[in-house]
Design an enzyme around this catalytic site. Structure first.
Site, short mmCIF file in Angstrom:
data_model
loop_
_atom_site.label_atom_id
_atom_site.label_comp_id
_atom_site.label_asym_id
_atom_site.label_seq_id
_atom_site.Cartn_x
_atom_site.Cartn_y
_atom_site.Cartn_z
N HIS A 117 10.71 -23.86 8.78
CA HIS A 117 9.85 -24.85 9.48
C HIS A 117 8.41 -24.42 9.15
O HIS A 117 7.48 -25.30 9.48
CB HIS A 117 10.02 -24.41 11.23
CG HIS A 117 11.05 -24.84 11.62
ND1 HIS A 117 11.28 -24.61 13.07
CD2 HIS A 117 12.28 -25.26 11.22
CE1 HIS A 117 12.61 -25.37 13.24
NE2 HIS A 117 13.17 -25.77 12.39
N HIS A 146 8.00 -30.99 10.07
CA HIS A 146 7.62 -29.81 9.97
C HIS A 146 6.26 -29.82 9.10
O HIS A 146 5.26 -29.00 8.92
CB HIS A 146 8.45 -28.51 9.36
CG HIS A 146 9.70 -28.48 10.34
ND1 HIS A 146 9.53 -28.08 11.80
CD2 HIS A 146 10.80 -28.81 10.50
CE1 HIS A 146 10.52 -27.94 12.36
NE2 HIS A 146 11.56 -28.59 11.62
N CYS A 195 3.52 -2.90 3.94
CA CYS A 195 2.52 -1.93 4.35
C CYS A 195 3.38 -1.27 5.28
O CYS A 195 4.75 -1.33 5.54
CB CYS A 195 1.18 -2.26 4.51
SG CYS A 195 1.04 -3.19 6.00
N ASP A 228 0.93 -1.14 0.05
CA ASP A 228 0.07 0.02 -0.10
C ASP A 228 0.85 1.25 0.20
O ASP A 228 2.03 1.00 -0.16
CB ASP A 228 -0.81 -0.04 1.34
CG ASP A 228 -0.33 0.10 2.57
OD1 ASP A 228 1.04 0.13 2.62
OD2 ASP A 228 -1.14 0.44 3.66
N HIS A 229 0.21 2.44 0.30
CA HIS A 229 0.96 3.72 0.10
C HIS A 229 2.12 3.51 1.27
O HIS A 229 3.37 4.32 1.08
CB HIS A 229 0.31 4.90 0.21
CG HIS A 229 -0.63 4.89 1.38
ND1 HIS A 229 -1.79 3.82 1.35
CD2 HIS A 229 -0.53 5.40 2.74
CE1 HIS A 229 -2.24 3.95 2.85
NE2 HIS A 229 -1.70 4.94 3.73
N THR A 269 3.30 -1.25 8.75
CA THR A 269 3.67 -2.35 9.87
C THR A 269 4.04 -3.71 9.27
O THR A 269 4.63 -4.49 9.73
CB THR A 269 2.72 -2.72 10.94
OG1 THR A 269 1.54 -3.11 10.32
CG2 THR A 269 2.15 -1.28 11.54
N GLY A 270 3.50 -4.02 7.91
CA GLY A 270 3.51 -5.52 7.59
C GLY A 270 2.42 -6.36 8.12
O GLY A 270 2.06 -7.37 7.60
C1 RB5 Z 1 -1.64 2.83 6.29
O1 RB5 Z 1 -1.65 4.09 7.03
C2 RB5 Z 1 -1.28 1.74 7.70
O2 RB5 Z 1 -2.43 1.51 8.33
C3 RB5 Z 1 -1.05 0.47 6.76
O3 RB5 Z 1 0.31 0.69 5.96
C4 RB5 Z 1 -0.55 -0.97 7.48
O4 RB5 Z 1 0.48 -0.50 8.52
C5 RB5 Z 1 -1.63 -1.60 8.20
O5 RB5 Z 1 -1.40 -2.47 8.78
#
Ligand code: RB5
Length: 150
Positions: A99, A134, A66, A8-9, A68-69
């Site tokens: 694993h 595994h 993203c 995403d952005h 946080t991922g």
């Molecule tokens: C976008 O602002 C943010 O929420 C997204 O990139 C991500 O971190 C969500 O899990």
């Protein structure tokens, strides 16, 4: 090996770094978007696109980013057959392949610096699934999926 990429952005700039890494290693990739960090977009769209490409075998593995991922991995993991690991360290990157036979890797641009992120990608792409005991556990994950998708 062909990799599907998505973001995403919030993960766009990290995806660009990963593209440079893949190019430097002559690893093929397909970029499923998003295409800039200016427009706010919805991470589930891109998590699902890459997950679908993994399941259809258009690509061998997926790497998504993203902020946080976390969000994009949660979306990818809703596609049956996807095992998408959110990783922030090299040891977990290796273990998620060795694993858990993770077929997607998810990274947080707002969590990781470029150097660590690329070390994680390198470790992840260069670690094989160990199978053996595994495999039984990974198959158990598929059984849970089947039970709940009836
Ligand atoms: C976008 O602002 C943010 O929420 C997204 O990139 C991500 O971190 C969500 O899990």
């Amino acid at each position: 090996m062909r990799i599907g990429l998505g973001c995403d952005h919030g993960g766009y700039n990290l995806k660009l770094e990963i593209i440079e890494y893949l190019k430097s290693k002559n690893i093929e990739y397909i970029d499923f978007g998003a295409n800039n960090d200016k427009e706010s977009v919805d991470y589930p769209v891109y998590g699902e696109k890459v997950a679908n490409a993994v399941i259809s075998k258009e690509v061998d593995y997926g790497i998504v980013c993203c902020g946080t991922g976390i969000g994009i991995s949660l979306a990818a993991n809703k596609v049956p057959g996807i095992r998408c690991a959110v990783v922030s360290d090299v040891f977990s990157a290796k273990m998620s392949r060795a694993h858990n036979n993770a077929n997607m890797l998810s990274l947080g641009e707002r969590v990781l610096g470029r150097g660590l992120a690329l070390e994680i990608v390198d470790a992840w792409l260069n670690t094989e699934f160990e199978g053996d005991r595994h495999l039984k556990r990974v198959n158990m994950i598929s059984e849970i999926e089947k039970k709940h998708n009836k």
